[in-house]
Design a protein around this motif. Structure first.
Motif, short mmCIF file in Angstrom:
data_model
loop_
_atom_site.label_atom_id
_atom_site.label_comp_id
_atom_site.label_asym_id
_atom_site.label_seq_id
_atom_site.Cartn_x
_atom_site.Cartn_y
_atom_site.Cartn_z
N SER A 14 8.05 52.56 11.89
CA SER A 14 8.69 51.81 12.97
C SER A 14 8.48 50.32 12.74
CB SER A 14 8.11 52.20 14.35
OG SER A 14 6.76 51.80 14.46
N GLY A 15 9.06 49.52 13.61
CA GLY A 15 8.80 48.08 13.62
C GLY A 15 9.16 47.38 12.33
N THR A 185 8.68 43.87 18.63
CA THR A 185 8.60 45.20 18.05
C THR A 185 7.78 46.10 18.97
OG1 THR A 185 6.52 44.84 16.84
CG2 THR A 185 8.58 44.16 15.73
N PHE A 187 4.96 47.08 18.62
CA PHE A 187 3.54 46.68 18.57
C PHE A 187 3.00 46.42 19.98
CE2 PHE A 187 0.55 43.11 18.74
CZ PHE A 187 -0.46 43.53 17.88
N PRO A 208 12.83 40.64 14.97
CA PRO A 208 12.36 41.40 13.81
C PRO A 208 13.18 41.15 12.55
CG PRO A 208 12.44 42.80 15.76
CD PRO A 208 13.09 41.50 16.14
#
Length: 257
Positions: A14-15, A185, A187, A208
């Protein structure tokens, strides 16, 4: 320039890890996405434009990391780039954080990089070239309130990166650090579950796509350091020159968690 380069990325489910993988794939790289969750890795590769594979790997397990790296080398014969991206943060007051939280962040954010790098580096030394990219943080250069555990782990990442860079001079291996500020993100789903911090710094949060593009550029140019955004990079240099003064001037502005 990246055509058919074998790039291994940790924390790629992810991210920034997943997005950087897609952008590298667009450039013709053969991207190997690793992460603990096979299901999330499958989601991450949706729409992947080029060649890739996914491998379930826990960077907390040194033997598993070694086995995965050995398998990659056996099948591909080379590892051109390692992107150490896996990591997480939790923002809280120092006294509210149990010691186990500090230990776990250090184990994932720092020791995870140690394990993967110690597994991949012999491959790069044998082939005589390669690039190790460690995703650190601006927090690794300038700690702020309620991020003591996270900042400490990223300070460790930068210490490792800078030392390893000197140790590997003349080997054909580039060691790079990427030090971003806040990015939009997942996060922050764990770091800031209330959303208050993100709300307070919304004007400062980077997209991102921008960060992933800059990481790809760093890899293509084999740059050794990237600090983002540029305004934070400039402020950080001033802070390092005049830490006591800047602490007095900025502490209220920096404490937005």
């Amino acid at each position: 320039m990246l055509e058919n380069k074998v790039v291994v990325i940790t924390g790629a489910s992810s991210g920034i890890g997943a997005l950087t993988a897609k952008k590298l794939s667009q450039q013709g790289a053969y991207v190997i996405l690793t992460g603990r969750s096979e299901a999330r890795l499958k989601e991450a590769v949706s729409g992947m434009p080029g060649k890739y594979e996914t491998i379930q790997m826990d960077i907390g397990n040194a033997e598993e990391v070694k086995a995965v790296v050995h398998d990659i080398e056996a099948r591909h014969g080379v590892i051109d780039v390692l992107v150490n991206n896996a990591g997480y943060g939790v923002f809280e007051n120092f006294l509210d954080a149990p010691p186990e939280r500090f230990q776990d962040m250090m184990d994932v954010n720092y020791m995870g990089i140690v394990r993967t790098t110690q597994a991949v580096l012999p491959v790069m030394l044998k082939q005589g070239f390669g690039q190790i990219v460690n995703i650190a943080s601006i927090a690794g250069k300038m700690g702020i309130a309620k991020s003591s555990g996270y900042a400490a782990s990223k300070h460790a990442v930068l210490g490792l990166t800078n030392s390893l860079r000197q140790e590997l001079r003349g080997t054909g291996i580039t060691v790079s650090s990427v030090n971003p500020g806040p990015i939009d993100t997942p996060f922050f789903d764990q770091a800031d579950p209330s959303g208050q911090y993100v709300k307070n710094i919304s004007w400062f949060v980077m997209k991102p796509d921008y960060v992933a593009d800059r990481i790809v550029h760093l890899i293509k140019k084999r740059k050794e350091e990237l600090n983002l955004p540029r305004s934070a990079a400039a402020g950080m240099r001033i802070y390092q020159l005049f830490p006591r003064l800047m602490d007095k001037v900025l502490y209220r502005w920096l404490d937005m968690k």
